[in-house]
Design a protein around this motif. Sequence first.
Motif, mmCIF file in Angstrom:
data_model
loop_
_atom_site.group_PDB
_atom_site.id
_atom_site.type_symbol
_atom_site.label_atom_id
_atom_site.label_comp_id
_atom_site.label_asym_id
_atom_site.label_seq_id
_atom_site.Cartn_x
_atom_site.Cartn_y
_atom_site.Cartn_z
ATOM 1 N N ILE A 120 0.829 -1.203 0.000
ATOM 2 C CA ILE A 120 0.000 0.000 0.000
ATOM 3 C C ILE A 120 0.867 1.258 0.000
ATOM 4 C CG2 ILE A 120 -1.757 1.318 1.253
ATOM 5 C CD1 ILE A 120 -2.830 -1.254 0.025
ATOM 6 N N ILE A 121 1.815 1.324 0.909
ATOM 7 C CA ILE A 121 2.602 2.557 1.052
ATOM 8 C C ILE A 121 3.584 2.768 -0.094
ATOM 9 C CG2 ILE A 121 2.373 2.582 3.557
ATOM 10 C CD1 ILE A 121 5.186 1.487 3.797
ATOM 11 N N SER A 122 3.803 1.741 -0.904
ATOM 12 C CA SER A 122 4.736 1.881 -2.035
ATOM 13 C C SER A 122 4.098 2.633 -3.212
ATOM 14 C CB SER A 122 5.213 0.509 -2.508
ATOM 15 O OG SER A 122 4.141 -0.240 -3.069
ATOM 16 N N ILE A 123 2.773 2.776 -3.173
ATOM 17 C CA ILE A 123 2.065 3.446 -4.274
ATOM 18 C C ILE A 123 1.470 4.752 -3.758
ATOM 19 C CG2 ILE A 123 0.182 3.253 -5.947
ATOM 20 C CD1 ILE A 123 0.591 0.210 -5.840
ATOM 21 N N PRO A 124 1.918 5.892 -4.272
ATOM 22 C CA PRO A 124 1.487 7.199 -3.766
ATOM 23 C C PRO A 124 -0.027 7.387 -3.700
ATOM 24 C CG PRO A 124 3.325 7.471 -5.255
ATOM 25 C CD PRO A 124 2.938 6.031 -5.333
ATOM 26 N N ALA A 125 -0.748 6.934 -4.708
ATOM 27 C CA ALA A 125 -2.207 7.105 -4.723
ATOM 28 C C ALA A 125 -2.855 6.381 -3.554
ATOM 29 C CB ALA A 125 -2.782 6.595 -6.039
ATOM 30 N N TYR A 126 -2.282 5.239 -3.164
ATOM 31 C CA TYR A 126 -2.832 4.488 -2.035
ATOM 32 C C TYR A 126 -2.524 5.203 -0.717
ATOM 33 C CZ TYR A 126 -3.425 0.603 -5.338
ATOM 34 O OH TYR A 126 -3.790 -0.188 -6.399
ATOM 35 N N SER A 127 -1.354 5.808 -0.630
ATOM 36 C CA SER A 127 -1.013 6.596 0.563
ATOM 37 C C SER A 127 -1.980 7.771 0.704
ATOM 38 C CB SER A 127 0.422 7.113 0.470
ATOM 39 O OG SER A 127 1.339 6.042 0.437
ATOM 40 N N SER A 128 -2.333 8.369 -0.423
ATOM 41 C CA SER A 128 -3.298 9.469 -0.409
ATOM 42 C C SER A 128 -4.631 8.998 0.155
ATOM 43 C CB SER A 128 -3.511 10.007 -1.831
ATOM 44 O OG SER A 128 -2.310 10.519 -2.362
ATOM 45 N N PHE A 129 -5.029 7.795 -0.225
ATOM 46 C CA PHE A 129 -6.270 7.205 0.280
ATOM 47 C C PHE A 129 -6.230 7.095 1.801
ATOM 48 C CE2 PHE A 129 -8.019 3.176 1.870
ATOM 49 C CZ PHE A 129 -9.355 3.312 1.558
ATOM 50 N N ILE A 130 -5.101 6.656 2.332
ATOM 51 C CA ILE A 130 -4.972 6.488 3.784
ATOM 52 C C ILE A 130 -5.076 7.825 4.494
ATOM 53 C CG2 ILE A 130 -3.367 5.851 5.630
ATOM 54 C CD1 ILE A 130 -2.354 3.613 3.749
ATOM 55 N N TYR A 131 -4.316 8.807 4.034
ATOM 56 C CA TYR A 131 -4.333 10.125 4.686
ATOM 57 C C TYR A 131 -5.722 10.769 4.604
ATOM 58 C CZ TYR A 131 0.773 10.107 5.045
ATOM 59 O OH TYR A 131 2.067 9.803 5.374
#
Length: 261
Positions: A120-131
Amino acid sequence: LRLFKMCSRILLQNGEFLALQDFFLASLEQFNKEKFFNRNNHEEKLTLLTYLVNCSYKNKEYKLSLKYAESLREAMSEYDAFLEDKYMFYYYNALVLNYGETDIQKSLKVLKEASQNEVIISIPAYSSFIYLNTSIIYFQIEEFKLSQKNISRLILQHDFVNLDNVFQFQVYLLQIILKVELKDFISAKEKVKTLLSCYKKLLKDKIYSVDKDLISIINDIIDNKSVEEKIRAFIKTYSDTINPSRTTVIDYFSWVKKFLK
């Protein structure tokens, strides 16, 4: 399989989500009965389960959606889990969205777990989802400082500027709302000016008139003006006319109602 995809597309385009859910359930049952799925078409099975999860959520059948989210998780581990990484986000997304409606604390727990997942954290778009979703949940439970902390982290990501323009606008608008909640009116006022300037073209589109009017209400709140009449007009104008296909990161109507006496 081609027929399944064609029917799915037609139902989706027509917005017939209840019929679509029934179709997915019947298709899954039929495919399983015929032992249709194998390693070669395993991704089709995962895709069908993902569709079913999302459609059930759309229809507010959260228990059913969570049930098939677990079916998705089990299926991801099949055939040496060769597609697990590709579908991991969809699994977490399902948990976050459904628990966001049924159990806020569980949703936060899932987000924390997802934030530690290497895929998850390796893909920027997924990190955006978390934040974003962490910020929204904290906003819902009125932990505004924690909400602001996560929205700031989202904005500070180096690739935030590459994300969808409308999504960026929505995030900046939430940031302003949080500053209003925290009574940081000076900063809120400055950011409203910047938002109106940077997204002038977007706000000319009628579909974003609701956002434009919300910003006007925010300006009045910042200036300590009476907003009750404007809020009642806002709710009356948009509560029945806003495009149902258009999503906003928070519920505008629930928020403005806080300022009605």
